[in-house]
Scaffold this motif. Sequence first.
Motif, PDB file in Angstrom:
ATOM      1  N   MET A  20       0.912  -1.316  -0.078  1.00  0.00           N
ATOM      2  CA  MET A  20       0.129  -0.112  -0.144  1.00  0.00           C
ATOM      3  C   MET A  20       0.897   1.191   0.097  1.00  0.00           C
ATOM      4  O   MET A  20       0.455   2.154  -0.702  1.00  0.00           O
ATOM      5  CB  MET A  20      -0.818  -0.019   1.277  1.00  0.00           C
ATOM      6  CG  MET A  20      -2.133  -0.619   1.151  1.00  0.00           C
ATOM      7  SD  MET A  20      -3.110  -0.149  -0.418  1.00  0.00           S
ATOM      8  CE  MET A  20      -3.965   1.081   0.169  1.00  0.00           C
ATOM      9  N   LYS A  21       1.953   1.236   0.650  1.00  0.00           N
ATOM     10  CA  LYS A  21       3.071   2.137   0.508  1.00  0.00           C
ATOM     11  C   LYS A  21       3.335   2.484  -0.982  1.00  0.00           C
ATOM     12  O   LYS A  21       3.345   3.832  -1.301  1.00  0.00           O
ATOM     13  CB  LYS A  21       4.052   2.220   1.644  1.00  0.00           C
ATOM     14  CG  LYS A  21       5.061   3.188   1.638  1.00  0.00           C
ATOM     15  CD  LYS A  21       6.428   2.978   2.514  1.00  0.00           C
ATOM     16  CE  LYS A  21       7.234   3.908   2.587  1.00  0.00           C
ATOM     17  NZ  LYS A  21       8.433   3.474   3.472  1.00  0.00           N
ATOM     18  N   ALA A  22       3.742   1.587  -1.634  1.00  0.00           N
ATOM     19  CA  ALA A  22       4.009   1.693  -2.907  1.00  0.00           C
ATOM     20  C   ALA A  22       2.996   2.244  -3.951  1.00  0.00           C
ATOM     21  O   ALA A  22       2.889   3.168  -4.598  1.00  0.00           O
ATOM     22  CB  ALA A  22       4.691   0.503  -3.466  1.00  0.00           C
ATOM     23  N   PHE A  23       1.800   1.609  -3.640  1.00  0.00           N
ATOM     24  CA  PHE A  23       0.549   2.090  -4.337  1.00  0.00           C
ATOM     25  C   PHE A  23       0.241   3.476  -4.049  1.00  0.00           C
ATOM     26  O   PHE A  23      -0.245   4.346  -4.971  1.00  0.00           O
ATOM     27  CB  PHE A  23      -0.637   1.173  -3.915  1.00  0.00           C
ATOM     28  CG  PHE A  23      -1.929   1.254  -4.635  1.00  0.00           C
ATOM     29  CD1 PHE A  23      -1.777   0.996  -6.029  1.00  0.00           C
ATOM     30  CD2 PHE A  23      -3.050   1.719  -3.949  1.00  0.00           C
ATOM     31  CE1 PHE A  23      -2.981   1.087  -6.907  1.00  0.00           C
ATOM     32  CE2 PHE A  23      -4.073   1.559  -4.573  1.00  0.00           C
ATOM     33  CZ  PHE A  23      -4.227   1.412  -6.226  1.00  0.00           C
ATOM     34  N   ALA A  24       0.272   3.783  -2.789  1.00  0.00           N
ATOM     35  CA  ALA A  24       0.029   5.252  -2.363  1.00  0.00           C
ATOM     36  C   ALA A  24       0.900   6.318  -2.914  1.00  0.00           C
ATOM     37  O   ALA A  24       0.532   7.439  -3.408  1.00  0.00           O
ATOM     38  CB  ALA A  24      -0.149   5.278  -0.807  1.00  0.00           C
ATOM     39  N   GLU A  25       2.296   5.955  -3.053  1.00  0.00           N
ATOM     40  CA  GLU A  25       3.295   6.750  -3.612  1.00  0.00           C
ATOM     41  C   GLU A  25       2.802   7.031  -5.221  1.00  0.00           C
ATOM     42  O   GLU A  25       2.917   8.111  -5.549  1.00  0.00           O
ATOM     43  CB  GLU A  25       4.506   6.137  -3.643  1.00  0.00           C
ATOM     44  CG  GLU A  25       5.572   6.902  -3.960  1.00  0.00           C
ATOM     45  CD  GLU A  25       7.011   6.514  -3.865  1.00  0.00           C
ATOM     46  OE1 GLU A  25       7.897   6.387  -4.667  1.00  0.00           O
ATOM     47  OE2 GLU A  25       7.244   5.978  -2.716  1.00  0.00           O
ATOM     48  N   ALA A  26       2.404   5.858  -5.880  1.00  0.00           N
ATOM     49  CA  ALA A  26       2.052   6.076  -7.262  1.00  0.00           C
ATOM     50  C   ALA A  26       0.888   7.025  -7.330  1.00  0.00           C
ATOM     51  O   ALA A  26       0.860   7.733  -8.354  1.00  0.00           O
ATOM     52  CB  ALA A  26       1.959   4.896  -8.217  1.00  0.00           C
TER      53      ALA A  26
END
Length: 131
Positions: A20-26
């Motif tokens: 989710m951290k990577a998804f939120a960053e995108a």
Amino acid sequence: ALNNLENIVLSYNKIGDEGMKAFAEALSKGALNNLANLDLEYNNIGDKGMKVFAEALSKGALNNLRNLDLFNNHIGDEGMKAFAAALSKGALNNLENLHLGENKIGPEGTKAFGELVLLSSPWSAICTSSV
């Protein structure tokens, strides 16, 4: 990125908080800005993941989203409070349907979300079974 994509199903992928951290960053960088339907059920998303997701939403991510499914994750009070705070500031202003059932949201998270619903809920359906 993927500006024409309107529907995405990511259920049963074990995304977790790190995913989710990577998804939120995108999302914070403008990815999926025309998304209307997002299914994140059964992904082991906890409070940390929900907090970074809420932060991205607070910055205007996914403002065209109409349906969000977060069923059967591990979202607790802290994650729900962050999510409710983002929504109270105008995030997801086109949201119509929200599914939060089978998470770990306790009294504090329920209170934060309940206050939001009482004050400004534009949604046509909210499913919070076993919240």
